[in-house]
Design a protein around this motif. Structure first.
Motif, PDB file in Angstrom:
ATOM      1  N   PHE A 187       0.724  -0.941  -0.290  1.00  0.00           N
ATOM      2  CA  PHE A 187       0.130  -0.434   0.105  1.00  0.00           C
ATOM      3  C   PHE A 187       1.642   1.256   0.094  1.00  0.00           C
ATOM      4  CE2 PHE A 187      -2.065  -3.361   2.286  1.00  0.00           C
ATOM      5  CZ  PHE A 187      -3.470  -2.985   1.323  1.00  0.00           C
ATOM      6  N   GLY A 188       0.589   2.501  -1.001  1.00  0.00           N
ATOM      7  CA  GLY A 188       1.158   3.794  -0.732  1.00  0.00           C
ATOM      8  C   GLY A 188       0.302   4.914  -0.305  1.00  0.00           C
ATOM      9  N   ALA A 189       0.580   6.041   0.302  1.00  0.00           N
ATOM     10  CA  ALA A 189      -0.124   7.132   0.479  1.00  0.00           C
ATOM     11  C   ALA A 189       1.167   8.561  -0.087  1.00  0.00           C
ATOM     12  CB  ALA A 189      -0.112   7.064   1.353  1.00  0.00           C
ATOM     13  N   SER A 190       0.566   9.137  -0.792  1.00  0.00           N
ATOM     14  CA  SER A 190       1.569  10.621  -1.154  1.00  0.00           C
ATOM     15  C   SER A 190       0.596  12.056  -0.940  1.00  0.00           C
ATOM     16  CB  SER A 190       1.912  10.733  -2.089  1.00  0.00           C
ATOM     17  OG  SER A 190       0.939  10.587  -3.472  1.00  0.00           O
ATOM     18  N   TYR A 191       1.045  12.898   0.077  1.00  0.00           N
ATOM     19  CA  TYR A 191       0.144  14.498   0.101  1.00  0.00           C
ATOM     20  C   TYR A 191       1.725  15.019  -0.143  1.00  0.00           C
ATOM     21  CZ  TYR A 191      -1.374  18.038   2.523  1.00  0.00           C
ATOM     22  OH  TYR A 191      -1.767  19.079   2.397  1.00  0.00           O
ATOM     23  N   HIS A 192       1.355  15.762  -1.114  1.00  0.00           N
ATOM     24  CA  HIS A 192       1.871  17.132  -1.584  1.00  0.00           C
ATOM     25  C   HIS A 192       0.997  18.833  -1.366  1.00  0.00           C
ATOM     26  CE1 HIS A 192       0.487  18.285  -5.582  1.00  0.00           C
ATOM     27  NE2 HIS A 192       0.094  17.385  -5.540  1.00  0.00           N
ATOM     28  N   ALA A 193       1.478  19.913  -0.339  1.00  0.00           N
ATOM     29  CA  ALA A 193       0.590  20.923  -0.717  1.00  0.00           C
ATOM     30  C   ALA A 193       1.332  22.425  -0.267  1.00  0.00           C
ATOM     31  CB  ALA A 193       0.269  20.955   1.113  1.00  0.00           C
ATOM     32  N   GLY A 194       2.219  22.917  -2.144  1.00  0.00           N
ATOM     33  CA  GLY A 194       2.723  23.905  -1.532  1.00  0.00           C
ATOM     34  C   GLY A 194       3.883  23.430  -2.076  1.00  0.00           C
ATOM     35  N   ASP A 195       5.786  23.583  -0.420  1.00  0.00           N
ATOM     36  CA  ASP A 195       6.893  23.424  -0.660  1.00  0.00           C
ATOM     37  C   ASP A 195       7.423  22.519   0.517  1.00  0.00           C
ATOM     38  OD1 ASP A 195       7.617  25.649  -2.222  1.00  0.00           O
ATOM     39  OD2 ASP A 195       7.799  27.068  -1.172  1.00  0.00           O
ATOM     40  N   PHE A 196       5.905  21.250   0.097  1.00  0.00           N
ATOM     41  CA  PHE A 196       5.803  20.577   0.836  1.00  0.00           C
ATOM     42  C   PHE A 196       5.255  18.808   0.504  1.00  0.00           C
ATOM     43  CE2 PHE A 196       3.873  17.556   4.810  1.00  0.00           C
ATOM     44  CZ  PHE A 196       4.328  17.508   5.473  1.00  0.00           C
ATOM     45  N   LYS A 197       6.280  17.725   1.151  1.00  0.00           N
ATOM     46  CA  LYS A 197       6.240  16.852  -0.346  1.00  0.00           C
ATOM     47  C   LYS A 197       5.780  15.694   1.354  1.00  0.00           C
ATOM     48  CE  LYS A 197       7.432  17.460  -4.772  1.00  0.00           C
ATOM     49  NZ  LYS A 197       7.974  17.693  -5.564  1.00  0.00           N
ATOM     50  N   ALA A 198       4.727  14.425   1.158  1.00  0.00           N
ATOM     51  CA  ALA A 198       5.475  13.504   2.299  1.00  0.00           C
ATOM     52  C   ALA A 198       4.700  12.427   2.029  1.00  0.00           C
ATOM     53  CB  ALA A 198       4.358  13.372   3.440  1.00  0.00           C
ATOM     54  N   GLY A 199       5.675  11.453   1.623  1.00  0.00           N
ATOM     55  CA  GLY A 199       5.271  10.204   1.421  1.00  0.00           C
ATOM     56  C   GLY A 199       5.404   9.552   1.997  1.00  0.00           C
ATOM     57  N   GLY A 243       8.585  -4.472   4.249  1.00  0.00           N
ATOM     58  CA  GLY A 243       8.850  -3.034   4.988  1.00  0.00           C
ATOM     59  C   GLY A 243       7.929  -1.946   4.814  1.00  0.00           C
ATOM     60  N   SER A 244       7.936  -1.319   5.687  1.00  0.00           N
ATOM     61  CA  SER A 244       7.264   0.166   6.049  1.00  0.00           C
ATOM     62  C   SER A 244       7.822   0.980   5.828  1.00  0.00           C
ATOM     63  CB  SER A 244       6.696  -0.284   6.290  1.00  0.00           C
ATOM     64  OG  SER A 244       6.894  -0.377   7.950  1.00  0.00           O
ATOM     65  N   GLY A 245       7.510   2.419   5.677  1.00  0.00           N
ATOM     66  CA  GLY A 245       8.273   3.915   6.163  1.00  0.00           C
ATOM     67  C   GLY A 245       7.712   4.590   5.343  1.00  0.00           C
ATOM     68  N   PHE A 246       8.119   6.206   6.509  1.00  0.00           N
ATOM     69  CA  PHE A 246       7.960   7.572   5.802  1.00  0.00           C
ATOM     70  C   PHE A 246       8.359   8.384   5.688  1.00  0.00           C
ATOM     71  CE2 PHE A 246       7.415   7.134  10.136  1.00  0.00           C
ATOM     72  CZ  PHE A 246       8.268   7.806  10.886  1.00  0.00           C
ATOM     73  N   GLY A 247       8.536   9.521   4.922  1.00  0.00           N
ATOM     74  CA  GLY A 247       9.011  10.026   4.882  1.00  0.00           C
ATOM     75  C   GLY A 247       8.439  11.572   4.486  1.00  0.00           C
ATOM     76  N   ALA A 248       9.304  12.938   4.430  1.00  0.00           N
ATOM     77  CA  ALA A 248       8.935  14.237   4.257  1.00  0.00           C
ATOM     78  C   ALA A 248      10.195  14.910   3.660  1.00  0.00           C
ATOM     79  CB  ALA A 248       8.675  14.584   5.368  1.00  0.00           C
ATOM     80  N   SER A 249       9.537  15.981   2.647  1.00  0.00           N
ATOM     81  CA  SER A 249      10.510  17.165   2.150  1.00  0.00           C
ATOM     82  C   SER A 249       9.992  18.511   2.413  1.00  0.00           C
ATOM     83  CB  SER A 249      11.454  17.026   1.078  1.00  0.00           C
ATOM     84  OG  SER A 249      10.362  16.998  -0.547  1.00  0.00           O
ATOM     85  N   TYR A 250      10.839  19.385   2.585  1.00  0.00           N
ATOM     86  CA  TYR A 250      10.527  20.533   2.460  1.00  0.00           C
ATOM     87  C   TYR A 250      11.414  22.175   1.841  1.00  0.00           C
ATOM     88  CZ  TYR A 250       8.753  25.364   3.564  1.00  0.00           C
ATOM     89  OH  TYR A 250       7.423  27.139   3.895  1.00  0.00           O
ATOM     90  N   GLN A 251      10.690  22.594   0.863  1.00  0.00           N
ATOM     91  CA  GLN A 251      11.449  23.442   0.282  1.00  0.00           C
ATOM     92  C   GLN A 251      11.773  24.226   0.848  1.00  0.00           C
ATOM     93  OE1 GLN A 251      12.861  22.330  -3.573  1.00  0.00           O
ATOM     94  NE2 GLN A 251      14.425  24.228  -2.110  1.00  0.00           N
TER      95      GLN A 251
END
Length: 362
Positions: A187-199, A243-251
């Motif tokens: 399974f997977g999920a992703s999200y983005h709003a402006g300069d923020f991304k997550a998965g 396997g599992s995990g989550f990540g995020a980034s911000y510009q």
């Protein structure tokens, strides 16, 4: 003259009639030089293939079916630049091979050899992608960020709603008399709003085969890769990998901040071993063409630990061609042989690789 004019008009009409259909040939050609401090006790200089990104060429296309619906396909071959051979064990389209339907309203359904969500939803937050360097991916790529595929897979991804996209995957094992043997789901999920991304991602694979070494033994299986590309002399099969995990980034202006956590559980004969990996880093755009990156990752497994430091620089010569310089250093616990992804094991608990390369995309 009239004949050429008519031909030109017919070609223009044919192009207009097929304007809603698409067929592309694309690829990446990446090669360079690498220096490794310790491979079985010796320093090694080598010409390398696919450090920033693996070499590939492929075909992808779509056909407009009307009503916002399309038929899609992709066939992608991997190869090694220094000797021209097929990668992925000699498969013709070992990187990807799938066909499917895509709908603006209902999402995308594909069937074939595909990536699971650990790759598609989390790899973009890793130093392996952002530095970029294949050596910067984690131990044996057990957390599957470095483009691992699943055969016989049916994959569905929803349309995007308010920045959110969800997905599910199931792979048939193809074993007579057993639904679970060699099967997988995720399974997977992703999200983005402006300069923020997550998965976020999850995958479970039955009868998982480990091909790359990590420099130690796990659940009685020797995972020390001494063959070319860090492959194990004898591949090891585990009852299950989860396997599992989550990540995020911000510009933040010219700085891209990224963080990632993954967990891998290997199971064999009722026993389990858990690998935990935490990574954080930054990529900084000095000019429109020049960027630098740095990251740190900490891995732990059964009382053992690894510290990985990554630094890199990338310069764009054009929109499709760049040069890069990367340094990756791995320090393992005492008694563990350091082994960076795709490199044969060190004779000690430390291993460093310095790579300089050129990448061209088409």
């Amino acid at each position: 003259m009239k004949r050429w004019t008519v031909c030109a008009m017919l070609c223009a009409l044919a192009g207009s009639a097929r304007a809603d259909n698409l067929m592309q040939i694309y690829g990446i050609v990446d090669g360079g030089l690498a220096y490794v401090t310790n491979v079985a006790g010796a320093h090694v200089w080598s010409q390398t293939s696919g450090v920033a990104q693996s070499n590939r060429w492929g075909l992808r296309g779509s056909e407009d079916l009307g009503g916002g619906n399309r038929a899609i396909f992709r066939l992608e071959n991997g190869f090694t630049l220094n000797d021209g051979r097929f990668s992925q064990g000699g498969l013709e389209f070992g990187r990807q091979a799938f066909v499917g339907l895509q709908s603006n309203r209902f999402g995308t359904l594909t069937l074939g050899r595909q990536y699971d969500f650990m790759t598609t939803n989390l790899a973009g937050f890793s130093s392996g992608m952002l530095t970029p360097s294949v050596f910067a991916f984690h131990l044996g790529d057990l957390d599957r960020l470095g483009a691992e595929r699943i055969d016989n897979a049916v994959r569905y991804v929803t349309p995007e709603f308010s920045g959110v996209q969800l997905g599910a995957l199931y792979a048939f094992g193809g074993q007579p008399g057993s639904l679970s043997s060699h099967s997988a789901f995720g399974f997977g999920a992703s999200y983005h709003a402006g300069d923020f991304k997550a998965g976020a991602a999850y995958v479970q694979i039955h009868d998982f085969t480990a091909a790359f070494g990590i420099g130690t033994t796990v659940l009685g299986a020797p995972l020390v890769g001494t063959s070319s590309l860090g492959l194990l002399p004898r591949f090891q099969t585990f009852d299950k990998l989860t396997g599992s995990g989550f990540g995020a980034s911000y510009q933040a202006g010219p700085a891209l901040l990224h963080a990632l956590f993954t967990m891998v559980e290997l199971e064999q004969n009722g026993e389990r071993a858990s690998l935990h990996i935490m990574e954080a880093g930054v990529k900084y755009l000095i000019t429109a063409a020049f960027s630098v990156a740095g990251s740190y990752a900490r891995s732990t497994l059964a009382g053992m630990g690894w510290n990985q430091f990554v630094a890199g620089a990338d310069y764009l010569l054009s929109k499709r061609t760049d040069v890069y310089l990367n340094l990756v250093n791995l320090r393992a616990s005492a008694g563990v042989q350091a082994q960076l992804f795709t490199l044969p094991a060190s004779s000690s608990s430390r291993q460093t690789v310095l790579s300089l390369g050129l990448r061209h995309t088409f």
